[in-house]
Design a protein around this motif. Structure first.
Motif, PDB file in Angstrom:
ATOM      1  N   PRO A   1       0.970  -1.223   0.138  1.00  0.00           N
ATOM      2  CA  PRO A   1      -0.153   0.012  -0.038  1.00  0.00           C
ATOM      3  C   PRO A   1       0.943   1.340   0.076  1.00  0.00           C
ATOM      4  N   ALA A   2       0.282   2.321  -0.421  1.00  0.00           N
ATOM      5  CA  ALA A   2       1.003   3.629  -0.659  1.00  0.00           C
ATOM      6  C   ALA A   2       1.392   4.198   0.765  1.00  0.00           C
ATOM      7  N   SER A   3       0.591   3.615   1.712  1.00  0.00           N
ATOM      8  CA  SER A   3       1.042   4.279   3.176  1.00  0.00           C
ATOM      9  C   SER A   3       1.857   3.397   4.012  1.00  0.00           C
ATOM     10  N   PHE A   4       2.182   2.351   3.311  1.00  0.00           N
ATOM     11  CA  PHE A   4       3.055   1.309   4.021  1.00  0.00           C
ATOM     12  C   PHE A   4       4.267   1.777   4.403  1.00  0.00           C
ATOM     13  N   PRO A   5       4.970   1.565   5.531  1.00  0.00           N
ATOM     14  CA  PRO A   5       6.220   2.429   5.656  1.00  0.00           C
ATOM     15  C   PRO A   5       7.499   1.879   4.918  1.00  0.00           C
ATOM     16  N   ALA A   6       7.621   0.769   4.628  1.00  0.00           N
ATOM     17  CA  ALA A   6       8.597   0.366   3.992  1.00  0.00           C
ATOM     18  C   ALA A   6       8.830   0.574   2.478  1.00  0.00           C
ATOM     19  N   ARG A   7       9.933   1.354   2.006  1.00  0.00           N
ATOM     20  CA  ARG A   7       9.928   2.069   0.688  1.00  0.00           C
ATOM     21  C   ARG A   7      10.869   1.234  -0.033  1.00  0.00           C
TER      22      ARG A   7
ATOM     23  N   GLU B   1      13.917  -2.554   3.305  1.00  0.00           N
ATOM     24  CA  GLU B   1      13.330  -2.072   4.106  1.00  0.00           C
ATOM     25  C   GLU B   1      11.862  -2.883   4.627  1.00  0.00           C
ATOM     26  N   LEU B   2      11.443  -3.687   3.634  1.00  0.00           N
ATOM     27  CA  LEU B   2      10.292  -4.628   3.814  1.00  0.00           C
ATOM     28  C   LEU B   2      10.757  -5.944   4.701  1.00  0.00           C
ATOM     29  N   VAL B   3      11.961  -6.243   4.238  1.00  0.00           N
ATOM     30  CA  VAL B   3      12.576  -7.536   4.918  1.00  0.00           C
ATOM     31  C   VAL B   3      12.884  -7.011   6.403  1.00  0.00           C
ATOM     32  N   ALA B   4      13.437  -5.949   6.602  1.00  0.00           N
ATOM     33  CA  ALA B   4      13.495  -5.673   7.958  1.00  0.00           C
ATOM     34  C   ALA B   4      12.394  -5.572   8.963  1.00  0.00           C
ATOM     35  N   LEU B   5      11.523  -4.836   8.046  1.00  0.00           N
ATOM     36  CA  LEU B   5      10.027  -4.739   8.924  1.00  0.00           C
ATOM     37  C   LEU B   5       9.547  -5.926   9.521  1.00  0.00           C
ATOM     38  N   ALA B   6       9.579  -7.088   8.262  1.00  0.00           N
ATOM     39  CA  ALA B   6       8.961  -8.137   8.512  1.00  0.00           C
ATOM     40  C   ALA B   6       9.582  -9.169   9.474  1.00  0.00           C
ATOM     41  N   LYS B   7      11.021  -8.976   9.622  1.00  0.00           N
ATOM     42  CA  LYS B   7      11.777  -9.685  10.557  1.00  0.00           C
ATOM     43  C   LYS B   7      11.586  -9.067  11.967  1.00  0.00           C
ATOM     44  N   SER B   8      11.140  -7.832  12.050  1.00  0.00           N
ATOM     45  CA  SER B   8      11.015  -7.270  13.274  1.00  0.00           C
ATOM     46  C   SER B   8       9.743  -7.595  13.924  1.00  0.00           C
ATOM     47  N   LYS B   9       8.646  -8.053  13.074  1.00  0.00           N
ATOM     48  CA  LYS B   9       7.379  -8.268  13.380  1.00  0.00           C
ATOM     49  C   LYS B   9       6.941  -9.824  12.732  1.00  0.00           C
ATOM     50  N   PRO B  10       7.541 -10.793  13.054  1.00  0.00           N
ATOM     51  CA  PRO B  10       7.435 -12.021  12.418  1.00  0.00           C
ATOM     52  C   PRO B  10       5.748 -12.503  12.733  1.00  0.00           C
ATOM     53  N   GLY B  11       5.465 -12.822  11.618  1.00  0.00           N
ATOM     54  CA  GLY B  11       3.790 -13.437  11.619  1.00  0.00           C
ATOM     55  C   GLY B  11       2.925 -12.253  11.580  1.00  0.00           C
ATOM     56  N   VAL B  12       3.137 -11.036  11.538  1.00  0.00           N
ATOM     57  CA  VAL B  12       2.184 -10.075  11.465  1.00  0.00           C
ATOM     58  C   VAL B  12       1.873  -9.322  10.127  1.00  0.00           C
ATOM     59  N   LEU B  13       2.864  -9.435   9.319  1.00  0.00           N
ATOM     60  CA  LEU B  13       2.395  -9.029   7.681  1.00  0.00           C
ATOM     61  C   LEU B  13       1.609 -10.124   6.988  1.00  0.00           C
ATOM     62  N   ASN B  14       0.649  -9.819   6.246  1.00  0.00           N
ATOM     63  CA  ASN B  14      -0.188 -10.483   5.413  1.00  0.00           C
ATOM     64  C   ASN B  14       0.179 -10.374   4.059  1.00  0.00           C
ATOM     65  N   TYR B  15       0.212 -11.494   3.172  1.00  0.00           N
ATOM     66  CA  TYR B  15       0.348 -11.356   1.755  1.00  0.00           C
ATOM     67  C   TYR B  15      -0.827 -12.015   1.271  1.00  0.00           C
ATOM     68  N   GLY B  16      -1.195 -11.511   0.193  1.00  0.00           N
ATOM     69  CA  GLY B  16      -2.452 -11.967  -0.575  1.00  0.00           C
ATOM     70  C   GLY B  16      -2.021 -12.937  -1.655  1.00  0.00           C
TER      71      GLY B  16
ATOM     72  N   THR C   1      14.166 -14.863   1.905  1.00  0.00           N
ATOM     73  CA  THR C   1      14.532 -13.669   2.964  1.00  0.00           C
ATOM     74  C   THR C   1      14.636 -14.064   4.388  1.00  0.00           C
ATOM     75  N   GLY C   2      14.028 -15.412   4.749  1.00  0.00           N
ATOM     76  CA  GLY C   2      13.916 -15.800   5.973  1.00  0.00           C
ATOM     77  C   GLY C   2      12.893 -15.122   6.968  1.00  0.00           C
ATOM     78  N   ILE C   3      11.716 -14.451   6.307  1.00  0.00           N
ATOM     79  CA  ILE C   3      10.900 -13.623   6.798  1.00  0.00           C
ATOM     80  C   ILE C   3       9.569 -14.621   7.057  1.00  0.00           C
ATOM     81  N   GLU C   4       8.672 -14.077   8.244  1.00  0.00           N
ATOM     82  CA  GLU C   4       7.423 -14.895   8.490  1.00  0.00           C
ATOM     83  C   GLU C   4       6.496 -14.029   8.080  1.00  0.00           C
ATOM     84  N   ILE C   5       5.771 -14.538   7.015  1.00  0.00           N
ATOM     85  CA  ILE C   5       4.321 -13.629   6.771  1.00  0.00           C
ATOM     86  C   ILE C   5       3.278 -14.658   6.341  1.00  0.00           C
ATOM     87  N   VAL C   6       2.047 -14.073   6.466  1.00  0.00           N
ATOM     88  CA  VAL C   6       0.910 -15.052   6.428  1.00  0.00           C
ATOM     89  C   VAL C   6       0.025 -14.856   5.341  1.00  0.00           C
TER      90      VAL C   6
END
Length: 331
Positions: free
Chosen positions: A138-144, A148-163, A182-187
């Motif tokens: 989304p345009a409002s998403f903090p990662a640019r 930055e997306l990988v870092a954010l996902a690693k700081s919040k494992p299992g919080v971000l959703n993908y469609g 990337t080793g991230i946890e996304i739902v």
């Protein structure tokens, strides 16, 4: 999608089809093919990119072959429903499949049992077009950026959703490949198609979506979605400001979706050659590129049956390797 954009997409197939069909119809070939209306079966719902592509091409194919081409959407079952319908049709060239990478090269590695075998039951007619995939937020998403997306996902494992457009769809596979790399946890949050998934991303119900340029462009240009990367080895002319996924440090995630036409195995060679020539000629029309391909973020893929067969061999091997490494199965 704005009202103006919806109206444009609704008008595009009819307007472009009329322009492409403004050529004299050809007589039937010596084989008498075709001798009745043809049916182009889609594994996608009505109103989407594949449906627009098929309906825009239909008048030109009808004019070239002297018979109507009926577009028949049959979504569902990870594209199995449509592929099975064509695999079981009479092998006379009158029933065709608007094939994609999922129906032809992915499903055989995702399912232990399929009601059709793409190599045994289908035969390539021609490639049509390809589109590069994008990593969207989304345009409002903090990662640019991807980093930055990988870092954010690693700081919040299992919080971000993908469609995705459903289990086994390209967005599902691309997101799982991204997660593994990337080793991230996304739902995973599956939807029934792009008509549901993109609005969910716009509403921040999901935060990550892998989708084609054709699906991404109007929203990226409007500033409602942000593309963090294109899944190619180089930047794209349509999105020159967006880094490639290779540039972001993940060259193994390059992915391109394609559309092609397939027929039932056993279809006579003269019919296959007529079909291939008709579709190839329609795709080569200058007005087709200007009015449809460029507007939708698609690239025409040249070549007939042999070129399509070569792509299927290459893509099939790549899909098998990727899915084996991900250990992703749907049954």
């Amino acid at each position: 999608m704005s009202v103006g954009r919806r109206a444009f997409c609704a008008m595009m197939p009819a307007a472009l089809g009329s322009a492409l069909a403004a050529k004299p119809a050809r007589a039937q070939g010596a084989s008498g093919f075709p001798n009745r209306p043809l049916r182009l079966v889609l594994s996608f719902p009505a109103g989407g990119l594949a449906d627009n592509l098929a309906r825009a091409l239909a008048p030109a194919i009808s004019a070239a072959l002297g018979q109507p081409l009926v577009v028949d959407p049959r979504p569902g079952g990870s594209q199995v429903v449509a592929a099975q319908a064509v695999a079981r049709a009479a092998p006379d060239g009158h029933t065709l499949l608007l094939a994609s990478d999922a129906a032809y090269t992915l499903n055989q590695h995702l399912f232990s049992k399929l009601p059709y075998d793409p190599q045994r039951d289908l035969t390539p007619v021609t490639l049509l077009a390809a589109t590069v995939e994008c990593l969207l937020v989304p345009a409002s998403f903090p990662a640019r950026s991807v980093a930055e997306l990988v870092a954010l996902a690693k700081s919040k494992p299992g919080v971000l959703n993908y469609g995705s457009f459903g289990p086994g769809s390209p967005p599902h596979i691309e997101a799982e490949a991204f997660r593994a790399a990337t080793g991230i946890e996304i739902v995973h949050v599956p939807f029934r198609g792009v008509a549901e998934t993109v609005p969910a991303l716009l509403a921040d119900q999901i935060q990550i979506l892998f989708a084609s340029q054709a699906q991404a462009l109007p929203h990226v240009r409007a500033g409602t979605l942000r593309a963090l990367a294109v899944l190619d080895s180089a930047r794209q002319p349509t999105l020159p400001e967006v880094p490639s996924i290779a540039e972001a440090g993940f060259p193994g995630l390059v992915a391109r979706s394609w559309f092609g036409v397939a027929a039932t195995a056993g279809t006579p060679e003269p019919a296959l050659e007529r079909l291939s020539a008709a579709f190839s000629e329609a795709m080569a029309a200058p007005e087709w590129k200007e009015r449809f391909l460029d507007a939708q973020g698609l690239v025409a893929v040249p070549g007939g049956r042999a070129a399509f067969a070569a792509v299927l061999r290459e893509e099939g091997g790549r899909a098998a390797e990727r899915l084996r490494a991900m250990d992703l199965r749907l049954d």
